[in-house]
Design an enzyme around this catalytic site. Structure first.
Site, PDB file in Angstrom:
ATOM      1  N   GLU A 333       0.789  -1.226   0.000  1.00 17.98           N
ATOM      2  CA  GLU A 333       0.000   0.000   0.000  1.00 17.98           C
ATOM      3  C   GLU A 333       0.827   1.285   0.000  1.00 17.98           C
ATOM      4  O   GLU A 333       0.481   2.246   0.669  1.00 17.98           O
ATOM      5  CB  GLU A 333      -0.954   0.008   1.209  1.00 17.98           C
ATOM      6  CG  GLU A 333      -1.980  -1.110   1.122  1.00 17.98           C
ATOM      7  CD  GLU A 333      -2.917  -1.148   2.326  1.00 17.98           C
ATOM      8  OE1 GLU A 333      -4.088  -1.440   2.129  1.00 17.98           O
ATOM      9  OE2 GLU A 333      -2.470  -0.916   3.470  1.00 17.98           O
TER      10      GLU A 333
HETATM   11  C1  ACM Z   1      -2.453  -5.380   3.746  1.00 18.76           C
HETATM   12  O1  ACM Z   1      -3.572  -5.798   4.102  1.00 18.76           O
HETATM   13  N1  ACM Z   1      -2.261  -4.093   3.545  1.00 18.76           N
HETATM   14  C2  ACM Z   1      -1.348  -6.282   3.563  1.00 18.76           C
END
Ligand code: ACM
Length: 688
Positions: A333
C-alpha cells in the site's frame, strides 16, 4: 474388587463402538482407522520418551499431562518429565528419531497407535510428536464414569508447510499474554508460523536500545521489551512455532518518521520559524503517530542514503531477537504520493533509470535483501513487492482481492509462475468478520490455474490475517478463534476434507477446547455484555448477540475515523461475532417449516420469534439503567415487530399486506444499527 468393577463397567460402556463421524478432530488427520475397544485412563497413566528429540518434548509432554489432568480431574501421579526413558513401563510411549528444527519443510508427521493397554506415538521429530499429543487430547472420550481413548491408528502429516497466523500489534497493541495464549492455540491447531506485525503507521512496538527515539516518540509507551520478545520467541519455540517478524516499509511509515522525519519523503517549504533545515537545504517535514485506520502517505525516502543506514541499524538490533530464517518487510500500500511530489526523488528516479514508482520501490526493497541476509534472513513482503527486478529469493505474501480491485489470489499464481515462493492470505482476512465457511473453502492451491508440479511446490501455504484496527486485547481472541481452526484444517488436512456441516460440528467442540487452553473468545463476551448491562442480567443482551453479527468487510469504522487506535471497543458489536450462534439453527427451522408445515415445525419457528419478542422487552427494561443499551434498541424493536407479525402469519391471523410485511423485514437490514447486522435477516425474508 470395587476398583475392578469400575474398570469392568468402564470397559463395558465404552465398548460401544464409536464412529469416525463422532470424533471431534481438527485438523482432520490424513488417515484414521478405528478399531474395537478402548484405552481407559487411570491415575497410574504415565508417559515415557525415547529416541533423540529436542528437549522441548519434555515440557510439551508435561503440559499434555496437565491438560489431560485438568479435563479428566484424575490428577495423574506423574509430575514433571525431565529426561529420556524415565518410565520404561509407561503406557504411553513416545519415540522421536531426531530433534525438530523450527523451520519450513521440517518433518512434522506422526503415527499414533492406541490399543487396550498401550499407546504409542512414533515421529521423526519432536514437532511431529507434539502434533500427535494434540490429536490424542482431541480423541478423548467419556461415558458416565470414565475417560478413554478409542482404539485407533492415525497416520498424519501436513499438506502445506506454512500454516500461519498474523497478529497486528501496531494498531491496537496486543500485550505479551495475548500473544502467548494465541501461540498456545496455534500449537493446538497444528499451525507452525506466527507472523508478528510489529510496526505500522500507528506505532513502533519493539524496544530499541540504540535507537531509543522509536519507542520514546513512536510507541506511546506501548511496546515489547527485548526481554519480552525473547520470552515469546522461547515460548513459541517450545511449542514448535516459527516467528516471522514484520517491520512494514517504505509505506505505512508514520511511526518511523515520527522518530526520524529526516528520512521521510514529504516536501515542506521553509516558512521561517521552527522548521529544521536538512542538508539539501529543504525543510524537514514533521510527522505524527497515526490514530486512525486507512492508507496514509508517510513514506520513507528511497533516495536518501540515511534511510538505508538507519534501516540497516534497525535490522542489526531487531534480527538477532528472532532466530527464524524469514523477515517480513511489508511493502504494501505505498501509493507513492509523497514520492511523486518530491523533486529530489523524481530526480533520483531519472538518474537511476527507474521508470515508475514500482521500480523505485523495487530498488528500495533490493537494498534490504543484503541487510537481512547478513543476519541469515530471507526477505518476505506483501504482494506489491512482486515486480520485474525483485530477487527470486523473496517470498511473496498474496493478500489482495476484489476489495483492492484485483482478482483474488492473482498474485499467488503470478508469483509461482515467475519462480517465487508464496503464502496466501487473501480469503483468510479474519478481521473482516466473514463466516467461517468462506475461509474454510478458500484453498491455497488455486482451482483452474494451470500450474506445473514445480510451481505448485512453491505455494508454501497460508496465513490467517488479524489486523487490529477494531480488536483490543479483550476482543481479539473472538476475532481469531474459532474460525482460524477451520483455516488450520484447510492448511493441514487433505484437499478433499470440505464438508462444511461436519466442520461446523467439530468446530463447536474445538472452540470449547480452545477456551480450556486459555483463549478468551467465549468468556469475554459476557465481560463486554456486563459492562453494557451496567452489571444487570445479560440474558437479553446475550440472546440478542446470538442473532447479530459485526458489520462485515470495511463497513464498520467508516472512513477509518470513527474509532481510534486507543478506542477500547466495548460496544455491542464487539461482543458479537461472525457465525452468530442462533442464525444457522433458525435458518434450519425455517427451511424445515417451509418444506413441511407440520405443527412441530411451526412451533420451532414460533419459539424463536417469541424469544426475540422477549429479548426486545428485556432490553427495554435493561435500558432504563444502562445507557449503553440504547443504541441497540432500534434493531431489537425492528426484530420484535417483524416477529409479532410473523407469529400472526403463522396462525393465519395477519391483516398486513404482503408488501407491508416485506417492508417490515427489510427495515431490519438497514446498515445503521450500532455497527451490527441482523444475522437472521435472510431467513426471515425466506419465511415471508
Ligand atoms: C495489507 O492488508 N495491507 C497487507
Amino acid at each position: 474388587m470395587k476398583y475392578l468393577l469400575v474398570l469392568l463397567l468402564a470397559g463395558f460402556t465404552s465398548g460401544a463402538q464409536i464412529q469416525k463421524e463422532q470424533l471431534n478432530l481438527m485438523p482432520w488427520p490424513q488417515s484414521i482407522v478405528l478399531n474395537d475397544g478402548s484405552f481407559t485412563l487411570t491415575k497410574n497413566f504415565k508417559v515415557n520418551i525415547t529416541g533423540n528429540p529436542n528437549p522441548r518434548i519434555f515440557g510439551g509432554v508435561t503440559r499434555f499431562l496437565r491438560r489431560l489432568d485438568g479435563r479428566t480431574g484424575i490428577f495423574f501421579e506423574q509430575g514433571f518429565i525431565a529426561k529420556l526413558n524415565e518410565v520404561p513401563t509407561a503406557e504411553l510411549q513416545i519415540n522421536c528419531t531426531k530433534s525438530g528444527k523450527i523451520a519450513l519443510y521440517e518433518d512434522e508427521s506422526y503415527h499414533l497407535d492406541i490399543s487396550q493397554n498401550k499407546i504409542t506415538i512414533n515421529a521423526t521429530s519432536d514437532l511431529g510428536a507434539l502434533h500427535g499429543l494434540e490429536t490424542l487430547l482431541q480423541l478423548l472420550q467419556n461415558n458416565g464414569t470414565s475417560f478413554y481413548f478409542p482404539n485407533s491408528q492415525i497416520s498424519d502429516f501436513p499438506r502445506f508447510t506454512w500454516r500461519g497466523l498474523m497478529i497486528d500489534a501496531a494498531r491496537h497493541f496486543q500485550p505479551v499474554d495475548v500473544i502467548k495464549r494465541n501461540i498456545d492455540a496455534l500449537a493446538a491447531m497444528k499451525m507452525n508460523v506466527f507472523h508478528w506485525h510489529l510496526v505500522d503507521d500507528q506505532g513502533w512496538r519493539i524496544e530499541m536500545k540504540k535507537h531509543t527515539k522509536l519507542i520514546e516518540l513512536a510507541s506511546d509507551g506501548l511496546y515489547y521489551t527485548q526481554e519480552e520478545i525473547k520470552s515469546i520467541v522461547k515460548y513459541a519455540d517450545e511449542r514448535g512455532i516459527l516467528i516471522v517478524p514484520e517491520i512494514d516499509v517504505p509505506g505505512h511509515g508514520s511511526a518511523i518518521l515520527t522518530a526520524y522525519p529526516e528520512i521521510g519523503s514529504k516536501v515542506t517549504t521553509l516558512t521561517g520559524g521552527t522548521s529544521e533545515k536538512n542538508i539539501q537545504g529543504t525543510a524537514i517535514a514533521t510527522y505524527g503517530i497515526e490514530r486512525n485506520a486507512g492508507i496514509f502517505s508517510p513514506t520513507l525516502d528511497p533516495s536518501n542514503p540515511k534511510t538505508y543506514q538507519l534501516l540497516s541499524e534497525f535490522f542489526d538490533e531487531v534480527c538477532p531477537l528472532f532466530p527464524g530464517s524469514y523477515f517480513h518487510i511489508g511493502g504494501d500500500e505505498n501509493e507513492g504520493k509523497d514520492w511523486d511530489a518530491n523533486p529530489k526523488i523524481q530526480e533520483f528516479k531519472k538518474k537511476n533509470k527507474l521508470a515508475n514508482n514500482h521500480e523505485l520501490q523495487t530498488y528500495f526493497t533490493m537494498q534490504l535483501v543484503p541487510m537481512l541476509k547478513k543476519h541469515g534472513k530471507q526477505l518476505m513482503g506483501w504482494e506489491e513487492i512482486l515486480t520485474k527486478n525483485m530477487s527470486k529469493e523473496a517470498i511473496i505474501h498474496s493478500w489482495r482481492g476484489p476489495n483492492e480491485g484485483v482478482m483474488a489470489g492473482q498474485s499467488l499464481v503470478d508469483a509461482v509462475k515467475k519462480g517465487y515462493k508464496t503464502v496466501l492470505s487473501n480469503g483468510y482476512y479474519i478481521d473482516l468478520m466473514y463466516p467461517v465457511e468462506s475461509h474454510y473453502l478458500n484453498d491455497p492451491m488455486p482451482k483452474g490455474a494451470d500450474l506445473s508440479a514445480e510451481e505448485k511446490e512453491r505455494i508454501l501455504g497460508g496465513e490467517a490475517t488479524m489486523w487490529t484496527e477494531l480488536a483490543t486485547p479483550a476482543t481479539i481472541d473472538s476475532r481469531v478463534w474459532p474460525r482460524t481452526a477451520a483455516i488450520a484444517e484447510r492448511l493441514w488436512s487433505a484437499e478433499t476434507v470440505i464438508d462444511v456441516p461436519n466442520m461446523r460440528k467439530r468446530l463447536d467442540v474445538v472452540s470449547f477446547r480452545l477456551e480450556e487452553l486459555g483463549l478468551t473468545h467465549i468468556r469475554n463476551k459476557a465481560v463486554i455484555l456486563r459492562n453494557i448491562a451496567n452489571n444487570q442480567s445479560i440474558k437479553s443482551l446475550s440472546e440478542f448477540s446470538n442473532v447479530c453479527e459485526p458489520l462485515k468487510g470495511y463497513k464498520r469504522n467508516k472512513g477509518g475515523t470513527e474509532y481510534q487506535m486507543y478506542s477500547p471497543l466495548t460496544l455491542f458489536a464487539d461482543a458479537c461475532t461472525p457465525d452468530a450462534k442462533d442464525a444457522l439453527a433458525f435458518d434450519d427451522a425455517v427451511s424445515q417449516y417451509l418444506a413441511n408445515k407440520s405443527p412441530e415445525n411451526k412451533a420451532k419457528v414460533a419459539a424463536y420469534l417469541n424469544k426475540w419478542i422477549a429479548v426486545n422487552k428485556g432490553l427495554n427494561e435493561l435500558s432504563s439503567n444502562a445507557p449503553l443499551v440504547q443504541p441497540i434498541l432500534p434493531l431489537a424493536k425492528k426484530l420484535n415487530d417483524i416477529s409479532e407479525q410473523l407469529l400472526l402469519v403463522l396462525d393465519n391471523k395477519s391483516t398486513l399486506k404482503a408488501e407491508d410485511l416485506q417492508k417490515l423485514v427489510e427495515e431490519c437490514d438497514s446498515k445503521d444499527y450500532a455497527d451490527v447486522e441482523l444475522a437472521v435477516y435472510k431467513s426471515l425474508k425466506k419465511l415471508i
